[in-house]
Design a protein around this motif. Sequence first.
Motif, PDB file in Angstrom:
ATOM      1  N   ILE A 247     -15.729 -13.506  22.642  1.00  0.00           N
ATOM      2  CA  ILE A 247     -16.838 -14.500  22.857  1.00  0.00           C
ATOM      3  C   ILE A 247     -17.661 -14.148  21.354  1.00  0.00           C
ATOM      4  O   ILE A 247     -18.482 -15.250  21.098  1.00  0.00           O
ATOM      5  N   PHE A 248     -17.212 -13.314  20.634  1.00  0.00           N
ATOM      6  CA  PHE A 248     -17.973 -12.997  19.437  1.00  0.00           C
ATOM      7  C   PHE A 248     -17.204 -13.064  18.262  1.00  0.00           C
ATOM      8  O   PHE A 248     -15.826 -12.874  18.320  1.00  0.00           O
ATOM      9  N   ALA A 249     -17.798 -13.304  17.275  1.00  0.00           N
ATOM     10  CA  ALA A 249     -17.104 -13.753  15.928  1.00  0.00           C
ATOM     11  C   ALA A 249     -16.506 -12.266  15.151  1.00  0.00           C
ATOM     12  O   ALA A 249     -17.596 -11.541  15.238  1.00  0.00           O
ATOM     13  N   PHE A 250     -15.553 -12.376  14.631  1.00  0.00           N
ATOM     14  CA  PHE A 250     -15.108 -11.075  14.110  1.00  0.00           C
ATOM     15  C   PHE A 250     -15.896 -10.842  12.727  1.00  0.00           C
ATOM     16  O   PHE A 250     -16.056 -11.977  11.951  1.00  0.00           O
ATOM     17  N   GLY A 251     -16.273  -9.698  12.458  1.00  0.00           N
ATOM     18  CA  GLY A 251     -16.938  -9.437  11.041  1.00  0.00           C
ATOM     19  C   GLY A 251     -15.993  -9.646  10.039  1.00  0.00           C
ATOM     20  O   GLY A 251     -16.169 -10.050   9.127  1.00  0.00           O
ATOM     21  N   VAL A 252     -14.757  -9.052  10.205  1.00  0.00           N
ATOM     22  CA  VAL A 252     -13.820  -9.226   9.317  1.00  0.00           C
ATOM     23  C   VAL A 252     -12.484  -9.687   9.984  1.00  0.00           C
ATOM     24  O   VAL A 252     -12.168  -9.194  11.062  1.00  0.00           O
ATOM     25  N   MET A 253     -11.702 -10.656   9.301  1.00  0.00           N
ATOM     26  CA  MET A 253     -10.250 -10.636   9.533  1.00  0.00           C
ATOM     27  C   MET A 253      -9.478 -10.636   8.372  1.00  0.00           C
ATOM     28  O   MET A 253      -9.879 -10.840   7.159  1.00  0.00           O
ATOM     29  N   ALA A 254      -8.341 -10.247   8.664  1.00  0.00           N
ATOM     30  CA  ALA A 254      -7.519 -10.017   7.501  1.00  0.00           C
ATOM     31  C   ALA A 254      -5.881 -10.200   7.855  1.00  0.00           C
ATOM     32  O   ALA A 254      -5.539 -10.388   8.899  1.00  0.00           O
ATOM     33  N   TRP A 255      -5.091 -10.203   6.762  1.00  0.00           N
ATOM     34  CA  TRP A 255      -3.690 -10.097   6.808  1.00  0.00           C
ATOM     35  C   TRP A 255      -3.144  -8.758   6.427  1.00  0.00           C
ATOM     36  O   TRP A 255      -3.589  -8.573   5.342  1.00  0.00           O
ATOM     37  N   TYR A 256      -2.291  -8.273   7.110  1.00  0.00           N
ATOM     38  CA  TYR A 256      -1.463  -7.078   6.560  1.00  0.00           C
ATOM     39  C   TYR A 256      -0.091  -7.203   6.674  1.00  0.00           C
ATOM     40  O   TYR A 256       0.326  -8.357   7.174  1.00  0.00           O
ATOM     41  N   ARG A 257       0.638  -6.629   5.932  1.00  0.00           N
ATOM     42  CA  ARG A 257       2.232  -6.730   5.887  1.00  0.00           C
ATOM     43  C   ARG A 257       2.786  -5.362   5.828  1.00  0.00           C
ATOM     44  O   ARG A 257       2.454  -4.447   5.265  1.00  0.00           O
ATOM     45  N   GLN A 258       4.289  -5.359   6.558  1.00  0.00           N
ATOM     46  CA  GLN A 258       4.756  -4.317   6.387  1.00  0.00           C
ATOM     47  C   GLN A 258       6.482  -4.468   6.144  1.00  0.00           C
ATOM     48  O   GLN A 258       6.901  -5.015   6.817  1.00  0.00           O
ATOM     49  N   ALA A 259       7.001  -4.033   5.045  1.00  0.00           N
ATOM     50  CA  ALA A 259       8.420  -4.154   4.700  1.00  0.00           C
ATOM     51  C   ALA A 259       8.977  -3.076   5.195  1.00  0.00           C
ATOM     52  O   ALA A 259       8.348  -2.186   5.463  1.00  0.00           O
ATOM     53  N   PRO A 260      10.457  -3.379   5.318  1.00  0.00           N
ATOM     54  CA  PRO A 260      11.235  -2.308   5.759  1.00  0.00           C
ATOM     55  C   PRO A 260      11.086  -0.954   5.114  1.00  0.00           C
ATOM     56  O   PRO A 260      11.162  -1.184   3.875  1.00  0.00           O
ATOM     57  N   GLY A 261      10.736   0.107   5.839  1.00  0.00           N
ATOM     58  CA  GLY A 261      10.586   1.528   5.054  1.00  0.00           C
ATOM     59  C   GLY A 261       9.379   1.550   4.439  1.00  0.00           C
ATOM     60  O   GLY A 261       9.287   2.836   3.581  1.00  0.00           O
ATOM     61  N   LYS A 262       8.821   0.675   4.254  1.00  0.00           N
ATOM     62  CA  LYS A 262       7.433   0.970   3.736  1.00  0.00           C
ATOM     63  C   LYS A 262       5.989   1.016   4.674  1.00  0.00           C
ATOM     64  O   LYS A 262       6.367   0.415   5.799  1.00  0.00           O
TER      65      LYS A 262
ATOM     66  N   SER B 220      -8.290 -10.075   2.829  1.00  0.00           N
ATOM     67  CA  SER B 220      -9.083 -10.013   4.248  1.00  0.00           C
ATOM     68  C   SER B 220     -10.367 -11.018   3.676  1.00  0.00           C
ATOM     69  O   SER B 220     -10.594 -11.508   2.558  1.00  0.00           O
ATOM     70  N   ILE B 221     -11.165 -11.439   4.630  1.00  0.00           N
ATOM     71  CA  ILE B 221     -12.178 -12.316   4.696  1.00  0.00           C
ATOM     72  C   ILE B 221     -13.319 -11.848   5.421  1.00  0.00           C
ATOM     73  O   ILE B 221     -13.073 -11.649   6.881  1.00  0.00           O
ATOM     74  N   THR B 222     -14.576 -11.909   5.180  1.00  0.00           N
ATOM     75  CA  THR B 222     -15.653 -11.573   6.243  1.00  0.00           C
ATOM     76  C   THR B 222     -16.138 -12.822   6.747  1.00  0.00           C
ATOM     77  O   THR B 222     -16.052 -13.950   6.371  1.00  0.00           O
ATOM     78  N   ASN B 223     -17.185 -12.849   7.743  1.00  0.00           N
ATOM     79  CA  ASN B 223     -17.696 -13.978   8.404  1.00  0.00           C
ATOM     80  C   ASN B 223     -18.716 -14.692   7.392  1.00  0.00           C
ATOM     81  O   ASN B 223     -19.264 -15.525   7.502  1.00  0.00           O
ATOM     82  N   ALA B 224     -18.910 -13.960   6.208  1.00  0.00           N
ATOM     83  CA  ALA B 224     -19.957 -14.626   5.219  1.00  0.00           C
ATOM     84  C   ALA B 224     -18.687 -15.056   4.267  1.00  0.00           C
ATOM     85  O   ALA B 224     -19.224 -15.614   3.127  1.00  0.00           O
ATOM     86  N   PHE B 225     -17.420 -15.203   4.367  1.00  0.00           N
ATOM     87  CA  PHE B 225     -16.567 -15.782   3.649  1.00  0.00           C
ATOM     88  C   PHE B 225     -16.059 -15.184   2.190  1.00  0.00           C
ATOM     89  O   PHE B 225     -15.781 -15.593   1.198  1.00  0.00           O
ATOM     90  N   THR B 226     -16.727 -13.638   2.288  1.00  0.00           N
ATOM     91  CA  THR B 226     -16.278 -12.887   0.990  1.00  0.00           C
ATOM     92  C   THR B 226     -14.958 -12.538   1.083  1.00  0.00           C
ATOM     93  O   THR B 226     -14.391 -12.115   2.346  1.00  0.00           O
ATOM     94  N   THR B 227     -13.973 -12.696   0.342  1.00  0.00           N
ATOM     95  CA  THR B 227     -12.588 -12.430   0.315  1.00  0.00           C
ATOM     96  C   THR B 227     -12.118 -11.278  -0.724  1.00  0.00           C
ATOM     97  O   THR B 227     -12.691 -10.784  -1.689  1.00  0.00           O
ATOM     98  N   TYR B 228     -11.049 -10.593  -0.317  1.00  0.00           N
ATOM     99  CA  TYR B 228     -10.408  -9.461  -1.035  1.00  0.00           C
ATOM    100  C   TYR B 228      -8.961  -9.839  -0.894  1.00  0.00           C
ATOM    101  O   TYR B 228      -8.223 -10.115   0.053  1.00  0.00           O
ATOM    102  N   TYR B 229      -8.300  -9.538  -2.137  1.00  0.00           N
ATOM    103  CA  TYR B 229      -7.006  -9.658  -2.312  1.00  0.00           C
ATOM    104  C   TYR B 229      -6.266  -8.560  -2.982  1.00  0.00           C
ATOM    105  O   TYR B 229      -6.806  -7.995  -3.828  1.00  0.00           O
TER     106      TYR B 229
ATOM    107  N   GLY C 290      -3.931 -14.771  -6.968  1.00  0.00           N
ATOM    108  CA  GLY C 290      -3.444 -15.971  -7.813  1.00  0.00           C
ATOM    109  C   GLY C 290      -2.328 -16.620  -6.833  1.00  0.00           C
ATOM    110  O   GLY C 290      -1.993 -17.937  -7.157  1.00  0.00           O
ATOM    111  N   ARG C 291      -1.797 -16.098  -5.886  1.00  0.00           N
ATOM    112  CA  ARG C 291      -0.670 -16.750  -5.237  1.00  0.00           C
ATOM    113  C   ARG C 291      -1.090 -17.104  -3.826  1.00  0.00           C
ATOM    114  O   ARG C 291      -0.500 -18.055  -2.852  1.00  0.00           O
ATOM    115  N   PHE C 292      -1.677 -16.295  -2.904  1.00  0.00           N
ATOM    116  CA  PHE C 292      -2.068 -16.243  -1.729  1.00  0.00           C
ATOM    117  C   PHE C 292      -3.626 -16.782  -1.559  1.00  0.00           C
ATOM    118  O   PHE C 292      -4.481 -16.324  -2.625  1.00  0.00           O
ATOM    119  N   THR C 293      -4.045 -17.507  -0.691  1.00  0.00           N
ATOM    120  CA  THR C 293      -5.320 -17.754  -0.399  1.00  0.00           C
ATOM    121  C   THR C 293      -5.637 -17.623   1.272  1.00  0.00           C
ATOM    122  O   THR C 293      -4.798 -17.909   2.138  1.00  0.00           O
TER     123      THR C 293
END
Length: 115
Positions: free
Chosen positions: A28-43, A50-59, A65-68
């Motif tokens: 029922i509470f908004a997350f302060g941060v939401m993000a996407w991670y990835r894992q390739a085989p063997g890595k 990531s994006i905060t609830n204030a819409f601050t982003t990190y790439y 330039g490719r992902f949003t």
Amino acid sequence: QVQLVESGGGLVQPGGSLRLSCAASGSIFAFGVMAWYRQAPGKERELVASITNAFTTYYADSVKGRFTISRESGKNTVYLQMNSLKPEDTAVYYCYGRRLSDYYWGQGTQVTVSS
């Protein structure tokens, strides 16, 4: 019980696009941060964006330039628009949400970039 559910993965040719979605249930509470991670085989799992609830982003440099990343205001829903995909973007993509000291992971969705 909080659950994160991803959707939108699949097989795409190099240069193509995909849009991943992640929706949380049970919180029922908004997350302060939401993000996407990835894992390739063997890595190790790596932070993609990531994006905060204030819409601050990190790439990560590899996707700038490719992902949003975006999220809906006041909701625990996050998206990842992926353009100009490369074979090295192939991985399982995981949604992540954090509020204070509690954090949650989705089950992952496969993204395969191949001709």
